[in-house]
Design a protein around this motif. Structure first.
Motif, PDB file in Angstrom:
ATOM      1  N   SER A   8      -2.969  -9.980  -1.846  1.00 26.49           N
ATOM      2  CA  SER A   8      -2.759  -8.540  -1.721  1.00 26.49           C
ATOM      3  C   SER A   8      -3.554  -7.764  -2.775  1.00 26.49           C
ATOM      4  O   SER A   8      -3.675  -8.180  -3.926  1.00 26.49           O
ATOM      5  CB  SER A   8      -1.264  -8.238  -1.877  1.00 26.49           C
ATOM      6  N   PRO A  11       0.567  -3.687  -4.616  1.00 26.42           N
ATOM      7  CA  PRO A  11       1.088  -4.672  -5.556  1.00 26.42           C
ATOM      8  C   PRO A  11       0.578  -6.074  -5.217  1.00 26.42           C
ATOM      9  O   PRO A  11       0.339  -6.366  -4.052  1.00 26.42           O
ATOM     10  CB  PRO A  11       2.599  -4.555  -5.425  1.00 26.42           C
ATOM     11  N   GLN A  73       4.303   7.448 -15.588  1.00 25.65           N
ATOM     12  CA  GLN A  73       4.686   7.248 -14.189  1.00 25.65           C
ATOM     13  C   GLN A  73       3.722   7.990 -13.265  1.00 25.65           C
ATOM     14  O   GLN A  73       2.973   8.836 -13.693  1.00 25.65           O
ATOM     15  CB  GLN A  73       6.117   7.754 -13.951  1.00 25.65           C
ATOM     16  N   SER A 204       4.412  -2.201  -9.645  1.00 24.62           N
ATOM     17  CA  SER A 204       4.126  -0.777  -9.491  1.00 24.62           C
ATOM     18  C   SER A 204       5.207   0.029 -10.194  1.00 24.62           C
ATOM     19  O   SER A 204       6.298  -0.469 -10.471  1.00 24.62           O
ATOM     20  CB  SER A 204       4.063  -0.404  -8.012  1.00 24.62           C
TER      21      SER A 204
ATOM     22  N   SER B  40       2.621  -6.102  -0.922  1.00 27.01           N
ATOM     23  CA  SER B  40       1.944  -4.862  -0.566  1.00 27.01           C
ATOM     24  C   SER B  40       3.000  -3.878  -0.071  1.00 27.01           C
ATOM     25  O   SER B  40       3.877  -4.237   0.712  1.00 27.01           O
ATOM     26  CB  SER B  40       0.933  -5.121   0.554  1.00 27.01           C
ATOM     27  N   HIS B  41       2.893  -2.636  -0.543  1.00 32.20           N
ATOM     28  CA  HIS B  41       3.875  -1.643  -0.103  1.00 32.20           C
ATOM     29  C   HIS B  41       3.736  -1.337   1.385  1.00 32.20           C
ATOM     30  O   HIS B  41       4.620  -0.732   1.968  1.00 32.20           O
ATOM     31  CB  HIS B  41       3.783  -0.362  -0.935  1.00 32.20           C
ATOM     32  N   GLN B  73       8.396   9.606  -8.470  1.00 31.56           N
ATOM     33  CA  GLN B  73       8.334   9.087  -9.829  1.00 31.56           C
ATOM     34  C   GLN B  73       8.448  10.243 -10.841  1.00 31.56           C
ATOM     35  O   GLN B  73       8.282  11.389 -10.484  1.00 31.56           O
ATOM     36  CB  GLN B  73       7.022   8.331 -10.049  1.00 31.56           C
ATOM     37  N   LEU B 238       2.317   8.021  -0.330  1.00 33.71           N
ATOM     38  CA  LEU B 238       1.058   8.685  -0.606  1.00 33.71           C
ATOM     39  C   LEU B 238       0.220   7.834  -1.554  1.00 33.71           C
ATOM     40  O   LEU B 238      -0.994   7.753  -1.431  1.00 33.71           O
ATOM     41  CB  LEU B 238       1.410  10.025  -1.241  1.00 33.71           C
ATOM     42  N   ASN B 239       0.850   7.260  -2.517  1.00 34.16           N
ATOM     43  CA  ASN B 239       0.224   6.187  -3.302  1.00 34.16           C
ATOM     44  C   ASN B 239       1.281   5.089  -3.443  1.00 34.16           C
ATOM     45  O   ASN B 239       2.328   5.162  -2.794  1.00 34.16           O
ATOM     46  CB  ASN B 239      -0.306   6.702  -4.652  1.00 34.16           C
ATOM     47  N   THR B 240       1.010   4.090  -4.248  1.00 36.44           N
ATOM     48  CA  THR B 240       1.956   2.973  -4.325  1.00 36.44           C
ATOM     49  C   THR B 240       3.267   3.443  -4.940  1.00 36.44           C
ATOM     50  O   THR B 240       3.286   3.891  -6.089  1.00 36.44           O
ATOM     51  CB  THR B 240       1.379   1.844  -5.190  1.00 36.44           C
ATOM     52  N   PRO B 241       4.349   3.370  -4.201  1.00 36.53           N
ATOM     53  CA  PRO B 241       5.626   3.784  -4.783  1.00 36.53           C
ATOM     54  C   PRO B 241       6.147   2.724  -5.752  1.00 36.53           C
ATOM     55  O   PRO B 241       5.608   1.618  -5.799  1.00 36.53           O
ATOM     56  CB  PRO B 241       6.538   3.910  -3.559  1.00 36.53           C
ATOM     57  N   PRO B 242       7.171   3.066  -6.532  1.00 39.52           N
ATOM     58  CA  PRO B 242       7.767   2.076  -7.442  1.00 39.52           C
ATOM     59  C   PRO B 242       8.592   1.078  -6.622  1.00 39.52           C
ATOM     60  O   PRO B 242       9.801   1.223  -6.470  1.00 39.52           O
ATOM     61  CB  PRO B 242       8.630   2.928  -8.376  1.00 39.52           C
ATOM     62  N   THR B 243       7.896   0.092  -6.079  1.00 38.86           N
ATOM     63  CA  THR B 243       8.471  -0.728  -5.000  1.00 38.86           C
ATOM     64  C   THR B 243       9.727  -1.479  -5.425  1.00 38.86           C
ATOM     65  O   THR B 243      10.696  -1.539  -4.678  1.00 38.86           O
ATOM     66  CB  THR B 243       7.431  -1.727  -4.462  1.00 38.86           C
TER      67      THR B 243
END
Lengths: 362, 362
Positions: A8, A11, A73, A204, B40-41, B73, B238-243
């Motif tokens: 990947s 993440p 963040q 992330s 991957s998100h 975030q 929209l971008n990588t969230p805090p998964t």
């Protein structure tokens, strides 16, 4: 199934020893009677965790004392806004140079334009679908710029700067999200370095920002979450930081240190990437869209001779424990992201699988 | 030691069953061969995790369809800026009313003033060190306001709104960081609800935002990370969230649902708080600085008759497995934060300890 090799782009894979340690410490961190997730960020235990993470960042990157290390963040996208907010004091007269090497550069440019008018593109490789990195000679830098912005590695297009642009006395700002700590670096060449953690640093939700002290505090009245000065004064504790993500980042850096630090990582990364590119180039079946001198060690896009085979490739690869290989839609084909935490055996397994697949379908 | 009862104000105690499940799934999530942190998100597995988290938020809070649910975030502090950025189109003419009930309200006011001039304080209890909540009659609301902002629970001062202000047709914006999902709520009374997760929802690093659809998209050209419209369109991707933080939040909500949802939580919370306040009030040794009708069910500050005993109290409490009880410096004494995840046995153990300590030192 057991653990897979996960290619990947982010993440991304983490060292299994880090995950095992996080697992073992989840319910009771080092006899504290609680999880790291449950700790007050101002507790002694947690202050030691964040201090250690910062110390490891400083040590592994060799950060000079006149730089702040911040845990923020919002990912790189938040920094696209935060950088101009902190550096541009007069939006009507100041300008900045952006080097456009792909999707993330373009997003950085778009966000910057919301903050000030004179966002100059100092070089671009869009005309060749970002398959190469502009050379120093191609950079049309304005010596009056407030800063120069670059993306050191392009996750989607699979290219990477193998040199640090000379910007004279103009501060260089770099989005290093996808190759930070993968290679040696002279931090003193940069004014600001930022990186979303979810590729080479950890999970992330935390963004590392390294900022030279003369670039902090230029503008007053900034929103707190975008104010480097306020964040630096409170040592990233202006409000509750993403405590667990920083803890995991610290564990990843401990792992990296135990493996020999950045120099050792770079050696392995060079070897891993060379192997995979060689296998692609030696084959008449696979192709790589990027120009040789600009190829990324982190993200390796490749295509199959026949796109009709893509689905079978992905399915059979998954069966072999090799996952998340589908390429980004802007490039097509496949993409293998091989960050620090991807073991060499993962690359070897991928190459074996690719050769086997070629034999059966070539 | 074994697990302790952790009275931290945030990050705070999580249900042990959630931590155990996170531990068991850490290295290999449900036979995927990887940790949730490594996904991957945009993978199927992760999309299912975030969709389930959103569905549970909607179900447990009873959120009407015309509201967006966003995972953001930057904590409440980021929302202090994001709310005016999204709602105030003309900073020179529009105004908003803020109800000042403590430190977090003051910070919200300070951040808002950076965005527009006419930040009105519609009521304050600062003159009594925020020991009470203004009544509806005391709110000097301007019907021409663009919005009214409130803090529903005050972590530091230990007070809580036990009514929802009537703001007529003016949208009500609420920072619910420290009492969200602890009591029944009519979401339709609010325009925007936001909450940092690290008290009642999960770990730090994710902020829940619930926003009515007519309040989205009023302003163009906002930074992406502060643009409700862009975030809603991309469903927080929209971008990588805090998964990982969102995954844990989902587990906490599953736990809450299994316990009977918000109604069950509220019943237990009322009981836990009543017990502790009764023990304090019945004693001549402990005191509570907050006025009875405004007392928080979540954060219970209390003082000892003699401040000279504070250190001994904290040390002996720690020996009894009762930790993070030190009060905030603005109030002094002790503070017991008893969010949803604090079991009733924790409160019982604290009361026993307090009574024992009083016998020995009273």
């Amino acid at each position: 199934m057991g653990r897979v090799f996960n290619f990947s782009a982010g993440p991304a894979a983490l060292p299994v020893s880090v995950l095992e340690r996080a697992r073992d410490e989840m319910v009771d961190y080092q006899n504290s009677g609680m999880s790291v997730m449950e700790m007050s960020h101002r507790s002694k235990e947690y202050m030691a965790i964040i201090a250690k993470a910062e110390a490891l960042v400083r040590k592994l990157m060799g950060i000079p004392k006149n730089y702040h290390v911040l845990f923020q963040q919002g990912g790189a996208t938040m920094q696209f806004t935060t950088v101009p907010m902190n550096l541009i004091s007069d939006p009507s007269t100041q300008s900045a140079d952006y080097i456009n090497t792909g999707s993330w550069s373009k997003k950085a440019i778009k966000e910057a334009k919301k903050q000030f008018a004179n966002v100059r593109v100092a070089a671009t490789s869009e005309e060749v679908n970002f398959s190469r990195i502009p050379t120093q000679d191609e950079l049309k830098l304005n010596p009056e710029s407030t800063y120069v912005h670059m993306t050191t590695n392009n996750t989607i297009f699979g290219t990477e700067f193998h040199y640090t642009p000379d910007t004279g006395s103009v501060p260089l700002v770099a989005d290093m999200s996808s190759n930070i700590l993968s290679r040696k670096l002279d931090v003193s060449r940069f004014g600001i370095i930022y990186a979303g953690a979810q590729k080479n640093l950890g999970p992330s939700g935390v963004t590392l920002v390294v900022v030279r002290d003369d670039l902090v505090g230029r503008n007053d009245g900034l929103p707190l979450m975008a104010d480097y000065k306020a964040q630096a004064e409170k040592e990233s504790m202006l409000n509750t930081p993403p405590t667990y993500a920083i803890y995991i980042l610290g564990l990843v850096l401990e792992w990296m240190e135990s493996k020999g630090g950045v120099e050792a990582m770079e050696k392995i990364n060079i070897r891993k990437a060379a192997k995979l590119y060689s296998a692609i180039d030696a084959s008449g079946f696979y192709g790589c869209p990027t120009q040789v001198e600009s190829r990324s060690r982190m993200n390796i896009p490749f295509t199959l001779k026949d796109d009709g085979l893509n689905a079978a490739f992905l399915e059979q690869a998954k069966g072999a424990g090799l996952v998340t290989l589908k390429g980004h839609r802007s490039v097509g084909g496949m993409r293998a992201s091989i960050y620090n935490a991807m073991p060499e055996e993962g690359v070897d397994a991928l190459i074996s699988f690719m050769q086997d697949f070629e034999r059966k379908n070539g």
